[in-house]
Motif scaffolding. Structure first.
Motif, PDB file in Angstrom:
ATOM      1  N   GLU A 308     108.623  34.522  57.773  1.00 41.70           N
ATOM      2  CA  GLU A 308     107.679  35.244  56.926  1.00 41.70           C
ATOM      3  C   GLU A 308     107.510  34.627  55.539  1.00 41.70           C
ATOM      4  O   GLU A 308     106.566  34.956  54.822  1.00 41.70           O
ATOM      5  CB  GLU A 308     108.107  36.708  56.813  1.00 41.70           C
ATOM      6  CG  GLU A 308     108.039  37.455  58.142  1.00 41.70           C
ATOM      7  CD  GLU A 308     108.448  38.910  58.031  1.00 41.70           C
ATOM      8  OE1 GLU A 308     108.488  39.440  56.891  1.00 41.70           O
ATOM      9  OE2 GLU A 308     108.736  39.532  59.078  1.00 41.70           O
ATOM     10  N   ASP A 309     108.428  33.723  55.162  1.00 40.64           N
ATOM     11  CA  ASP A 309     108.305  33.029  53.878  1.00 40.64           C
ATOM     12  C   ASP A 309     107.895  31.565  54.094  1.00 40.64           C
ATOM     13  O   ASP A 309     108.213  30.696  53.295  1.00 40.64           O
ATOM     14  CB  ASP A 309     109.631  33.105  53.114  1.00 40.64           C
ATOM     15  CG  ASP A 309     109.487  32.663  51.664  1.00 40.64           C
ATOM     16  OD1 ASP A 309     108.470  33.009  51.032  1.00 40.64           O
ATOM     17  OD2 ASP A 309     110.377  31.939  51.163  1.00 40.64           O
ATOM     18  N   ASP A 310     107.188  31.311  55.186  1.00 42.00           N
ATOM     19  CA  ASP A 310     106.698  29.969  55.497  1.00 42.00           C
ATOM     20  C   ASP A 310     105.715  29.528  54.417  1.00 42.00           C
ATOM     21  O   ASP A 310     104.646  30.118  54.257  1.00 42.00           O
ATOM     22  CB  ASP A 310     106.025  29.991  56.867  1.00 42.00           C
ATOM     23  CG  ASP A 310     105.696  28.600  57.401  1.00 42.00           C
ATOM     24  OD1 ASP A 310     105.534  27.674  56.592  1.00 42.00           O
ATOM     25  OD2 ASP A 310     105.601  28.459  58.629  1.00 42.00           O
ATOM     26  N   LYS A 311     106.061  28.479  53.663  1.00 46.38           N
ATOM     27  CA  LYS A 311     105.195  27.975  52.596  1.00 46.38           C
ATOM     28  C   LYS A 311     104.312  26.826  53.071  1.00 46.38           C
ATOM     29  O   LYS A 311     103.432  26.363  52.334  1.00 46.38           O
ATOM     30  CB  LYS A 311     106.047  27.475  51.414  1.00 46.38           C
ATOM     31  CG  LYS A 311     106.979  28.507  50.824  1.00 46.38           C
ATOM     32  CD  LYS A 311     106.248  29.676  50.203  1.00 46.38           C
ATOM     33  CE  LYS A 311     107.214  30.603  49.465  1.00 46.38           C
ATOM     34  NZ  LYS A 311     106.543  31.822  48.974  1.00 46.38           N
ATOM     35  N   ASN A 312     104.544  26.359  54.298  1.00 44.13           N
ATOM     36  CA  ASN A 312     103.786  25.227  54.815  1.00 44.13           C
ATOM     37  C   ASN A 312     102.583  25.661  55.634  1.00 44.13           C
ATOM     38  O   ASN A 312     101.548  24.992  55.640  1.00 44.13           O
ATOM     39  CB  ASN A 312     104.720  24.368  55.670  1.00 44.13           C
ATOM     40  CG  ASN A 312     104.035  23.164  56.269  1.00 44.13           C
ATOM     41  OD1 ASN A 312     103.708  23.131  57.453  1.00 44.13           O
ATOM     42  ND2 ASN A 312     103.799  22.160  55.445  1.00 44.13           N
ATOM     43  N   TRP A 313     102.691  26.787  56.303  1.00 47.12           N
ATOM     44  CA  TRP A 313     101.682  27.227  57.264  1.00 47.12           C
ATOM     45  C   TRP A 313     101.647  28.740  57.225  1.00 47.12           C
ATOM     46  O   TRP A 313     102.686  29.373  57.080  1.00 47.12           O
ATOM     47  CB  TRP A 313     102.101  26.739  58.652  1.00 47.12           C
ATOM     48  CG  TRP A 313     101.026  26.433  59.637  1.00 47.12           C
ATOM     49  CD1 TRP A 313     100.930  26.950  60.899  1.00 47.12           C
ATOM     50  CD2 TRP A 313      99.936  25.517  59.507  1.00 47.12           C
ATOM     51  NE1 TRP A 313      99.845  26.433  61.553  1.00 47.12           N
ATOM     52  CE2 TRP A 313      99.209  25.544  60.723  1.00 47.12           C
ATOM     53  CE3 TRP A 313      99.484  24.707  58.463  1.00 47.12           C
ATOM     54  CZ2 TRP A 313      98.063  24.775  60.910  1.00 47.12           C
ATOM     55  CZ3 TRP A 313      98.348  23.936  58.661  1.00 47.12           C
ATOM     56  CH2 TRP A 313      97.667  23.971  59.867  1.00 47.12           C
ATOM     57  N   ASN A 314     100.491  29.333  57.384  1.00 47.15           N
ATOM     58  CA  ASN A 314     100.378  30.788  57.341  1.00 47.15           C
ATOM     59  C   ASN A 314     100.747  31.371  58.713  1.00 47.15           C
ATOM     60  O   ASN A 314      99.927  31.987  59.399  1.00 47.15           O
ATOM     61  CB  ASN A 314      98.966  31.217  56.931  1.00 47.15           C
ATOM     62  CG  ASN A 314      98.908  32.675  56.506  1.00 47.15           C
ATOM     63  OD1 ASN A 314      99.851  33.435  56.718  1.00 47.15           O
ATOM     64  ND2 ASN A 314      97.816  33.069  55.888  1.00 47.15           N
ATOM     65  N   THR A 315     102.005  31.149  59.088  1.00 43.67           N
ATOM     66  CA  THR A 315     102.455  31.556  60.418  1.00 43.67           C
ATOM     67  C   THR A 315     102.279  33.045  60.696  1.00 43.67           C
ATOM     68  O   THR A 315     101.831  33.420  61.788  1.00 43.67           O
ATOM     69  CB  THR A 315     103.923  31.149  60.616  1.00 43.67           C
ATOM     70  OG1 THR A 315     104.064  29.755  60.328  1.00 43.67           O
ATOM     71  CG2 THR A 315     104.371  31.414  62.026  1.00 43.67           C
ATOM     72  N   PRO A 316     102.626  33.945  59.759  1.00 44.44           N
ATOM     73  CA  PRO A 316     102.445  35.368  60.072  1.00 44.44           C
ATOM     74  C   PRO A 316     101.011  35.719  60.460  1.00 44.44           C
ATOM     75  O   PRO A 316     100.785  36.490  61.405  1.00 44.44           O
ATOM     76  CB  PRO A 316     102.872  36.071  58.776  1.00 44.44           C
ATOM     77  CG  PRO A 316     103.817  35.109  58.125  1.00 44.44           C
ATOM     78  CD  PRO A 316     103.274  33.755  58.443  1.00 44.44           C
TER      79      PRO A 316
END
Length: 400
Positions: A308-316
């Motif tokens: 949920e804190d993925d800074k590379n890709w908007n995974t959520p």
């Protein structure tokens, strides 16, 4: 005098242990030792128990772990502890009072290993012939890495291997397919899995080798920047991945008729394309992937993993969109695992956390996101769930 044993054997120091309390007469000479249980040698994803004996009652100590990777990069961690009333310390029972982590964390010294060099990521290149050596030391008092005593009270070396005895590593150059095959020991048949990493290119072997230890016949697949493959991924074709699936399925020790696929980042995107368009891919794990595929056509099973804190890709967002699309088409063939404060690079259990690293393809440093403790504990939680998902669907399919 330091008393050294062989590799992986505890190193003890006959030292004067002083707790800092009481008159001089309470000081005593005693043998301090650090032991790793059940064995000083283990697989990289296996937990161990670290115990210290021979301390003074309630003595304050600093525990330190360190390793040097194949590139010469040093990773270190430390935590503050207090011995019990018998002068013993068990990291599975005693809480850390400070340092890189707090609380009762039996493997905290391992998952909190941090490089002193910014933008450094641990990647094990040679998984077959050498382990990573983790040196565990205990120091008197509560200090910092820069202010520890010159001499530890005791030390021990933990050898963490990537392939157990009997696992075979086989380079693959069949047709256009390039990669490495890891075959578990025994006659099989074994569930077959294709493993892919992201846009760093090349072939990354550590996850595939660890999966083979757990009974999965795994092909870690290169798709650019490796051997005679293209140097970028601008013109990937689905037929290449179909060929790789067929290479894996035709291995005499692979259970059929279907195989699984696991990918992270760009590899996760490709995994979703494979399960959508290749009928023999029946279980797909997407870690930090994008949903730019017609997922509603897939007959197999999905496991979406979200940091949920993925800074590379908007995974959520991408996983939310994928799930909505599946629901709209009456699909229930998916699972979602979401980890708050975890970043993009969710690796197997006990890999050091990497917040940012240099990206070879773009030529820049890339932020992956996450926070040290929650991200590391997410990796520990996720790793057995990956195996359970693959085993459930591949073994079920093989019986049809």
């Amino acid at each position: 005098m330091l008393l050294f044993g062989g590799a992986g054997v505890a190193v003890s120091l006959l030292s004067r242990c002083w707790s800092g309390r009481g008159p001089l007469s309470h000081r005593a000479w005693m043998a301090v030792s650090v032991r790793v249980h059940p064995s000083p040698k283990c697989l990289f994803d296996e937990p161990v128990q670290v115990r210290v004996s021979g301390l003074s009652p309630l003595q304050q100590v600093t525990m330190k772990a360190s390793l040097t990777d194949e590139k010469g990069q040093a990773f270190r961690s430390f935590a503050f502890y207090r011995a019990d009333g018998q002068g013993e310390l068990d990291l599975s029972q005693s809480p850390s009072l400070g340092g890189h982590y707090t609380g009762t964390e039996p493997m905290g010294l391992f998952w909190s290993l941090t490089s002193g060099t910014p933008f450094t990521r641990l990647v094990k290149k040679d998984v077959a012939s050498s382990p990573l050596y983790v040196n565990i030391e205990v120091f008197d008092g509560h200090g910092t890495l820069g202010r520890l005593p010159e001499q530890p009270l005791a030390a021990s070396i933990n050898e963490r291997w990537f392939m157990k005895e009997g696992v075979r590593r086989i380079p693959v150059r069949e047709g256009r397919v390039r990669g490495t095959l890891f075959v578990p020991p025994g006659d099989g048949p074994f569930p077959g899995v294709i493993d892919m990493y992201g846009s760093v290119g090349g072939v990354v072997e550590h996850r595939a080798s660890l999966l083979a230890n757990h009974g999965f016949l795994t092909l870690t697949l290169g798709y650019f920047g490796y051997d005679d493959l293209p140097m970028d991924f601008t013109n990937l074709d689905l037929e290449y991945f179909e060929e790789a699936v067929n290479v894996l399925r035709q291995h005499p020790k692979v259970k059929g008729p279907g195989v699984g696929a696991i990918g992270i980042s760009k590899g996760a995107d490709l995994v979703l394309s494979m399960i959508t368009f290749l009928p023999h891919v029946i279980a797909a794990i997407s870690i930090g992937g994008c949903n730019a595929n017609t997922l509603e056509k897939a007959e197999g099973h999905f496991l979406f993993v979200v940091g949920e804190d993925d800074k590379n890709w908007n995974t959520p967002l991408y996983v939310q969109q994928a799930v909505e699309k599946l629901k709209e088409n009456g699909r229930e063939n998916y699972e979602v695992i979401s980890y708050p404060e975890a970043g993009h690079l969710l690796e197997p259990a006990f890999f050091p956390f990497c917040y940012a690293s240099f990206h070879r393809l773009v030529g820049l440093h890339v932020i992956w996101g996450g926070q040290l403790k929650p991200h590391s504990l997410a990796q520990v939680d996720l790793w057995p769930k990956i195996q359970t998902f693959l085993r459930k669907h591949l073994e079920k399919q093989s019986k049809l």
